[in-house]
Design a protein around this motif. Sequence first.
Motif, PDB file in Angstrom:
ATOM      1  N   GLN A 181       0.738  -1.059   0.081  1.00 53.01           N
ATOM      2  CA  GLN A 181       0.012  -0.025   0.011  1.00 53.01           C
ATOM      3  C   GLN A 181       0.696   1.260  -0.018  1.00 53.01           C
ATOM      4  O   GLN A 181       2.029   1.401   0.352  1.00 53.01           O
ATOM      5  CB  GLN A 181      -1.136   0.285   1.068  1.00 53.01           C
ATOM      6  N   ALA A 182       0.342   2.232  -0.360  1.00 56.20           N
ATOM      7  CA  ALA A 182       1.057   3.480  -0.252  1.00 56.20           C
ATOM      8  C   ALA A 182       0.969   4.084   0.894  1.00 56.20           C
ATOM      9  O   ALA A 182      -0.072   4.172   1.526  1.00 56.20           O
ATOM     10  CB  ALA A 182       0.459   4.501  -1.521  1.00 56.20           C
ATOM     11  N   VAL A 183       1.956   4.582   1.325  1.00 54.48           N
ATOM     12  CA  VAL A 183       1.964   5.315   2.958  1.00 54.48           C
ATOM     13  C   VAL A 183       2.532   6.590   2.849  1.00 54.48           C
ATOM     14  O   VAL A 183       3.568   6.751   1.870  1.00 54.48           O
ATOM     15  CB  VAL A 183       2.788   4.190   3.903  1.00 54.48           C
ATOM     16  N   ALA A 184       2.346   7.561   3.779  1.00 55.55           N
ATOM     17  CA  ALA A 184       3.127   8.913   3.787  1.00 55.55           C
ATOM     18  C   ALA A 184       3.019   9.189   5.468  1.00 55.55           C
ATOM     19  O   ALA A 184       2.340   8.336   6.094  1.00 55.55           O
ATOM     20  CB  ALA A 184       1.769   9.821   3.308  1.00 55.55           C
ATOM     21  N   GLY A 185       3.638  10.495   5.727  1.00 55.14           N
ATOM     22  CA  GLY A 185       3.673  10.789   7.046  1.00 55.14           C
ATOM     23  C   GLY A 185       5.082  10.837   7.252  1.00 55.14           C
ATOM     24  O   GLY A 185       6.251  10.703   6.606  1.00 55.14           O
ATOM     25  N   THR A 186       5.540  10.948   8.588  1.00 58.92           N
ATOM     26  CA  THR A 186       6.925  10.855   9.438  1.00 58.92           C
ATOM     27  C   THR A 186       7.095   9.621  10.003  1.00 58.92           C
ATOM     28  O   THR A 186       6.281   9.149  10.825  1.00 58.92           O
ATOM     29  CB  THR A 186       6.944  12.123  10.189  1.00 58.92           C
ATOM     30  N   ILE A 187       8.347   9.023  10.029  1.00 58.28           N
ATOM     31  CA  ILE A 187       8.628   7.856  10.800  1.00 58.28           C
ATOM     32  C   ILE A 187       9.837   8.314  11.555  1.00 58.28           C
ATOM     33  O   ILE A 187      10.897   8.996  11.054  1.00 58.28           O
ATOM     34  CB  ILE A 187       9.314   6.614   9.766  1.00 58.28           C
ATOM     35  N   GLN A 223      12.511   5.917   0.058  1.00 62.79           N
ATOM     36  CA  GLN A 223      11.591   6.963  -0.320  1.00 62.79           C
ATOM     37  C   GLN A 223      11.355   6.920  -1.940  1.00 62.79           C
ATOM     38  O   GLN A 223      10.708   7.697  -2.365  1.00 62.79           O
ATOM     39  CB  GLN A 223      12.387   8.191  -0.015  1.00 62.79           C
ATOM     40  N   THR A 224      12.169   5.988  -2.548  1.00 67.13           N
ATOM     41  CA  THR A 224      11.801   5.993  -3.924  1.00 67.13           C
ATOM     42  C   THR A 224      10.582   5.123  -4.447  1.00 67.13           C
ATOM     43  O   THR A 224       9.944   5.550  -5.251  1.00 67.13           O
ATOM     44  CB  THR A 224      13.014   5.213  -4.659  1.00 67.13           C
ATOM     45  N   TYR A 225      10.095   4.581  -3.374  1.00 65.77           N
ATOM     46  CA  TYR A 225       8.743   3.921  -3.395  1.00 65.77           C
ATOM     47  C   TYR A 225       7.899   4.656  -2.893  1.00 65.77           C
ATOM     48  O   TYR A 225       6.478   4.535  -3.093  1.00 65.77           O
ATOM     49  CB  TYR A 225       9.023   2.716  -2.730  1.00 65.77           C
ATOM     50  N   HIS A 226       8.147   5.582  -1.770  1.00 68.42           N
ATOM     51  CA  HIS A 226       7.057   6.171  -1.042  1.00 68.42           C
ATOM     52  C   HIS A 226       7.552   7.512  -0.681  1.00 68.42           C
ATOM     53  O   HIS A 226       7.958   7.895   0.399  1.00 68.42           O
ATOM     54  CB  HIS A 226       6.832   5.475   0.303  1.00 68.42           C
ATOM     55  N   PRO A 227       7.398   8.381  -1.712  1.00 70.51           N
ATOM     56  CA  PRO A 227       7.949   9.742  -1.748  1.00 70.51           C
ATOM     57  C   PRO A 227       7.439  10.733  -0.793  1.00 70.51           C
ATOM     58  O   PRO A 227       7.896  11.609  -0.392  1.00 70.51           O
ATOM     59  CB  PRO A 227       7.917  10.182  -3.261  1.00 70.51           C
ATOM     60  N   GLN A 228       6.318  10.200  -0.308  1.00 68.58           N
ATOM     61  CA  GLN A 228       5.619  11.106   0.629  1.00 68.58           C
ATOM     62  C   GLN A 228       5.855  10.734   2.161  1.00 68.58           C
ATOM     63  O   GLN A 228       5.298  11.177   3.043  1.00 68.58           O
ATOM     64  CB  GLN A 228       3.992  10.769   0.733  1.00 68.58           C
ATOM     65  N   THR A 242      -2.485  -6.050  18.183  1.00 67.61           N
ATOM     66  CA  THR A 242      -2.825  -5.100  17.384  1.00 67.61           C
ATOM     67  C   THR A 242      -1.909  -4.750  16.094  1.00 67.61           C
ATOM     68  O   THR A 242      -0.708  -5.617  16.080  1.00 67.61           O
ATOM     69  CB  THR A 242      -2.556  -3.653  18.008  1.00 67.61           C
ATOM     70  N   ALA A 243      -2.587  -4.219  15.068  1.00 69.33           N
ATOM     71  CA  ALA A 243      -1.791  -4.018  13.789  1.00 69.33           C
ATOM     72  C   ALA A 243      -0.647  -3.203  13.863  1.00 69.33           C
ATOM     73  O   ALA A 243      -0.887  -2.334  14.641  1.00 69.33           O
ATOM     74  CB  ALA A 243      -2.928  -3.871  12.668  1.00 69.33           C
ATOM     75  N   LEU A 244       0.346  -3.407  13.302  1.00 68.13           N
ATOM     76  CA  LEU A 244       1.547  -2.499  13.154  1.00 68.13           C
ATOM     77  C   LEU A 244       1.128  -1.397  12.144  1.00 68.13           C
ATOM     78  O   LEU A 244       0.246  -1.621  11.333  1.00 68.13           O
ATOM     79  CB  LEU A 244       2.688  -3.321  12.680  1.00 68.13           C
ATOM     80  N   ASP A 245       1.495  -0.072  12.580  1.00 70.03           N
ATOM     81  CA  ASP A 245       1.217   1.199  11.943  1.00 70.03           C
ATOM     82  C   ASP A 245       1.667   0.754  10.407  1.00 70.03           C
ATOM     83  O   ASP A 245       2.944   0.282  10.188  1.00 70.03           O
ATOM     84  CB  ASP A 245       2.234   2.148  12.272  1.00 70.03           C
ATOM     85  N   PRO A 246       0.818   1.026   9.320  1.00 75.23           N
ATOM     86  CA  PRO A 246       1.172   0.535   8.035  1.00 75.23           C
ATOM     87  C   PRO A 246       2.487   1.143   7.573  1.00 75.23           C
ATOM     88  O   PRO A 246       3.227   0.461   6.837  1.00 75.23           O
ATOM     89  CB  PRO A 246       0.060   1.269   7.151  1.00 75.23           C
ATOM     90  N   LYS A 247       2.729   2.330   7.667  1.00 71.57           N
ATOM     91  CA  LYS A 247       4.215   3.093   7.191  1.00 71.57           C
ATOM     92  C   LYS A 247       5.366   2.251   7.975  1.00 71.57           C
ATOM     93  O   LYS A 247       6.424   2.165   7.110  1.00 71.57           O
ATOM     94  CB  LYS A 247       4.059   4.597   7.556  1.00 71.57           C
TER      95      LYS A 247
END
Length: 362
Positions: free
Chosen positions: A35-41, A60-65, A318-323
């Motif tokens: 899945q596409a993910v965005a935000g800050t890690i 970041q080449t896969y998930h530039p956001q 619990t599920a892991l944060d997607p990003k």
Amino acid sequence: MDKTARHAATGVLIVIVSAAASATTEPLPAYEPEQAVAGTIRNFGFGLGGVLKAWEVGFQTYHPQIHFDDHLPTSDAAIPALVTGVTDLAPDGGEATLTESLSFFEVYGYPVTDITVASGAFDVEGKSNGPVVFVHKDNPLASLSLKQLDGIFGAERTGGMHGFQWTPSQGRDAEKNIRTWGQLGLTGEWADKPIQTYGHAPSGTTRFFQWKVLGNGDKWNPNYREYVESGSKMIAPEDRVEQRLGLQFMMKDELANDRYGIAWTVMPQASGVVGIKPIALSDGDGGPAVVPSRQSFENRSYPLVRSIYIFLNRKPGTALDPKLREFLRYVLSREGQQAVLHNGSYLPLPADVAAAQRKKLD
């Protein structure tokens, strides 16, 4: 193919891992985003010698956001940052300490989650090197099991630590102490000679040795002599010129001149020392012993290979944060492990180990 040989003096089957048998990143699956993910890690801990940054750039080449907020002073800051909630991921060059595991559990009520993301180095200095056992060159011994190492370096104990819990199952009595070379099957002049033991003073590597060999206990052979990394700040100022407390002194001036000695250290501290030889190790009493080498460290057939971790806070069920899940999937993919290989500090994971770690993300 691996080469096998039976040592004439002991009859122990020894495995020599050939270069052709070394693990590669090719069997690992290529990274495919689920899945596409965005935000800050947020990362807080250790930069892993540049490997973490390489993972971030590749991801970041896969998930530039996706953006990264990194604070990377030392491994010692990793789990404390999780405990205080200031990070999402905690990259660490070693295992969690007793106080780290306990403090996390006391705050959250469940254990910290660890993901193995690489293997420690064989001969690259300061990169979570796995312990290697050495004896004097004249010693006919070719191999040892971890249980025998416990008998040599350890002492009787009522239990050992599993995480932060004291467990009697890790204990053993004095009858399992090994104090003479004859107890290991050596004859002639060796039979009644006391075994002289050498190794590291308190450190992350020592904690690993205690965990893997001494049942996570802290009772040692009374004649155990400890040394610290040569040339390091751990040596007191008055001893820095002669380096008598350093591991290289231990190997060159102690073990190389002690026919009845045995020492454990990391390969960079023994490099170039004459008069000593490494010992093959086996996990159990009956399995083949494996010679320490880059290849046996890379495919993790050598039983004292260390792991490099990323710790995280995940409540059970619990599920892991997607990003975070996507980033760790990338780390454990072919591309992620190729970054480890290209960096050269640590060793990439074998396919089966990486697969087991990926399952922990579900």
